[in-house]
Design a protein around this motif. Structure first.
Motif, PDB file in Angstrom:
ATOM      1  N   ILE A 249       0.815  -1.220   0.000  1.00 35.89           N
ATOM      2  CA  ILE A 249       0.000   0.000   0.000  1.00 35.89           C
ATOM      3  C   ILE A 249       0.845   1.263   0.000  1.00 35.89           C
ATOM      4  O   ILE A 249       0.360   2.350  -0.324  1.00 35.89           O
ATOM      5  N   ASN A 250       2.111   1.108   0.361  1.00 36.60           N
ATOM      6  CA  ASN A 250       3.017   2.258   0.354  1.00 36.60           C
ATOM      7  C   ASN A 250       3.777   2.381  -0.967  1.00 36.60           C
ATOM      8  O   ASN A 250       4.683   3.215  -1.097  1.00 36.60           O
ATOM      9  N   ASN A 277       4.118 -12.760   1.352  1.00 38.34           N
ATOM     10  CA  ASN A 277       2.996 -11.849   1.513  1.00 38.34           C
ATOM     11  C   ASN A 277       3.358 -10.527   0.855  1.00 38.34           C
ATOM     12  O   ASN A 277       4.498 -10.081   0.970  1.00 38.34           O
ATOM     13  N   ASP A 278       2.390  -9.912   0.187  1.00 34.86           N
ATOM     14  CA  ASP A 278       2.678  -8.651  -0.496  1.00 34.86           C
ATOM     15  C   ASP A 278       2.946  -7.516   0.468  1.00 34.86           C
ATOM     16  O   ASP A 278       3.533  -6.494   0.082  1.00 34.86           O
ATOM     17  N   THR A 279       2.548  -7.665   1.742  1.00 33.32           N
ATOM     18  CA  THR A 279       2.633  -6.538   2.678  1.00 33.32           C
ATOM     19  C   THR A 279       3.896  -6.531   3.525  1.00 33.32           C
ATOM     20  O   THR A 279       4.122  -5.605   4.288  1.00 33.32           O
ATOM     21  N   TYR A 280       4.704  -7.593   3.454  1.00 32.60           N
ATOM     22  CA  TYR A 280       5.974  -7.615   4.185  1.00 32.60           C
ATOM     23  C   TYR A 280       6.968  -8.476   3.420  1.00 32.60           C
ATOM     24  O   TYR A 280       6.626  -9.174   2.478  1.00 32.60           O
TER      25      TYR A 280
END
Length: 638
Positions: A249-250, A277-280
């Protein structure tokens, strides 16, 4: 074969096998020690000490093991024995001082620290010596590792060296046109690709050395690890697969771990792992020794802060279990990255959260008897520096491997450094009989220090072989004895020996103890004037010798010495005596005596008269007869 001879042979074989077994145990203990498997090494070192094999050396190793196990209470007991050894390396004064500090005996600790400094001891690193805990202080009392040249570094970033089957795989941003510098970890790196080169390659053309297959993409690729069967590769890559770059998201693309399959000589069939995972980020893969666990670094939620080391079980079908955090013995509130697991399942990793020398330092885990991680150990200089040190790799020998660092003095940004640990040094050789050249089994070889104090003792095996472990940069003596041979003591030194030398060869010959006529029945035989044939009287005596050698003393060996009287020219007498020796030899062989048991047959002419009948005085025929003889010397009779 008579019973007593059978028993004797069995005893010799048992002693030889015992010596060989102890030598094998020594190698096993040192191998475990070099691979940081200290708990398992302790058991073997204790067994060797109980057998009085290389006791001084093994006591030092045992003391270190207990120290690395964070057990100063036991370590101090063995270090006390160590510092009483003659010519002990001075770093053990420091180690004993630290062990005493570990049991809060501060007064005695100061005494031994002063002895260390008075002996010329210098601490490797001021920061570690002042601040490090017990285990790290002891480990860094002496430099453990040394560097050798790596020829495949570029002017860009090179790291993640992984050796397999004579090749070295590594990640590099060596492609021309890359301008972004590698800063740290996985942030702001230039695009990395995976390369492979022969271990001993003198030169490398980076654009021709990229790994074959679909590992490399348009973004960051590497480092990697390969399964035990060589068919599966796990590697880090920016979140990119199927020509799609994914972001969180960033707007950032995190690291993920992918796997590939070897088809012919190319890595194909790229698959994303379920732990991603796409977020980390999930990266820096490492496998344990049997390939049942995948270790990695991640900043996934629920950790201790920064990036932590995790592992996931690998199921039989290749799928992965739920990631498990290794806990706060390994992980801190900062960053732990680049795990590596050696073939003894010891974990190595980099961290800027544990006490170190600079930014990222490399650490090893130390496990307890239940194989649970009990503590971590800073590997010290030169593995660690005041900059970032990471991507540790150890070969199966426990003595060599690679790290990466951005320290000063390198070729480029991050550079790969090959390290080696000085291998244990031993003196070895073969003990032989000076007369026959045959090996001498069951000879005792004692290692003495420069002051003739006995340090270790071994027994030669059935091939006459021995080996004893020694320290580097020291002078010794080897004393060898056997009941049937004269003792011998020879000097041996390890001073000036190269770092890569693992053994010093010292072959030793022993002189037999010659005992003339120790058996009453070995009578002298006599010859007629100017004759060398065996007469009737002589044959009776020779038959007695045949009976003794074949029945009573089946291991007895002899020498034949033949002589003449003083009458006749000297050259003629020399020839005549040799013929008498030869006829004696031929007679014994014809009766079944093995030729190998007659060590020598030799004529001496008139050199060894038994009386004064040398031609200057008148002598009777009976007196001359005493000189026309063959005598028998017993060389070996067990």
């Amino acid at each position: 074969m008579k019973l007593k001879n059978y028993i004797l042979i069995c005893l010799v074989l048992i002693i030889s096998m015992h010596s060989f077994a102890q030598s094998g145990l020594q190698k096993k203990a040192d191998n475990l020690y070099n691979k940081f498997s200290f708990y398992n090494a302790i058991e073997v070192y204790e067994e060797l000490i109980n057998k009085n094999y290389n006791s001084d050396y093994n006591t030092r190793q045992l003391a270190d093991c207990y120290a690395y196990q964070r057990n100063p209470e036991i370590a101090v007991i063995y270090y006390k024995k160590v510092v009483e050894q003659p010519n002990v390396p001075i770093e053990y004064y420091y180690k004993y001082s630290e062990a005493l500090r570990g049991v809060k005996d501060y007064d005695e600790s100061r005494i031994w620290m002063k002895k260390f400094k008075d002996a010329g001891g210098i601490l490797n690193d001021k920061k570690l010596s002042e601040d490090a805990d017990f285990i790290t202080s002891v480990f860094n009392a002496k430099q453990q590792y040394f560097f050798s040249e790596v020829k495949f570094n570029s002017k860009q970033s090179d790291f993640g060296a992984y050796e397999r089957d004579g090749n070295v795989y590594f990640a590099s941003s060596a492609d021309e046109g890359v301008s972004t510098k590698h800063v740290y970890g996985w942030n702001n790196q230039p695009f990395l690709d995976v390369y492979v080169t022969a271990k001993d390659s003198d030169t490398i053309i980076h654009h021709k050395s990229k790994i074959k297959g679909k590992i490399n993409s348009n973004y960051h690729d590497g480092p990697l690890t390969i399964s035990k069967d060589g068919k599966t590769m796990y590697f880090s890559r920016t979140n990119f697969i199927g020509n799609e770059l994914k972001k969180d998201i960033n707007g950032l693309s995190n690291l993920k771990i992918y796997k590939a399959t070897l088809i012919d000589d190319s890595w194909e069939n790229i698959e994303e792992l379920s732990i991603n995972n796409d977020t980390y980020s999930v990266g820096h893969p490492a496998l344990n020794s049997d390939g049942s666990k995948l270790y990695f670094a991640s900043d996934m939620p629920g950790g201790f802060g920064g990036t932590d080391i995790y592992y996931a079980d690998i199921n039989a079908d290749g799928s992965l279990g739920t990631p498990k955090n290794l806990g706060n013995t390994v992980n801190t509130n900062k960053n732990e990255v680049f795990p590596f697991v050696n073939n003894e399942n010891v974990l190595f990793f980099s961290s800027d959260g544990h006490l170190g020398l600079g930014l990222l330092d490399i650490f090893a885990t130390v496990s307890d008897k239940d194989n649970a991680i009990a503590s971590v150990l800073n590997l010290g200089v030169p593995v660690n520096s005041n900059k970032d040190d990471f991507s540790f790799f150890m070969n199966e020998d426990g003595l060599t491997g690679y790290i990466a660092s951005n320290r000063d003095g390198g070729v480029g940004d991050d550079d790969i450094y090959a390290y080696y640990k000085l291998p244990e040094l031993k003196v070895e050789g073969t003990v032989t009989d000076s007369s026959t050249g045959n090996p001498v089994a069951n000879a005792t070889v004692s290692l003495l220090d420069a002051n003739s104090n006995e340090l270790a003792k071994v027994t030669t095996d059935e091939n006459g072989h021995y080996d004893i472990y020694i320290d580097r940069d020291a002078d010794y003596y080897l004393k060898v004895n056997n009941d049937n041979y004269m003792d011998i003591t020879i000097p041996v030194t390890s001073k000036g020996i190269g770092d890569n030398v693992t053994s010093i060869t010292k072959d030793i010959t022993l002189n037999p103890i010659e005992k003339e006529l120790p058996i009453k029945e070995l009578n002298t035989i006599y010859f007629d004037f100017d004759k060398y044939d065996i007469n009737k009287d002589s044959s009776i005596e020779l038959d007695k010798i045949v009976d003794m050698m074949m029945n009573q003393y089946p291991t007895m060996s002899i020498k034949i010495e033949s002589h003449t009287d003083s009458r006749g020219p000297e050259p003629y007498n020399n020839k005549l005596s040799q013929e008498r020796a030869k006829s004696t030899y031929d007679y014994l062989i014809s009766k079944g005596v093995e030729a190998s048991r007659i060590i020598e047959f030799k004529g001496y002419g008139e050199l060894k008269l038994t009386n004064n009948c040398d031609g200057t005085v008148a002598c009777s025929e009976a007196q001359h007869q005493l000189n026309r003889r063959t005598q028998f010397i017993v060389i070996q009779n067990k």
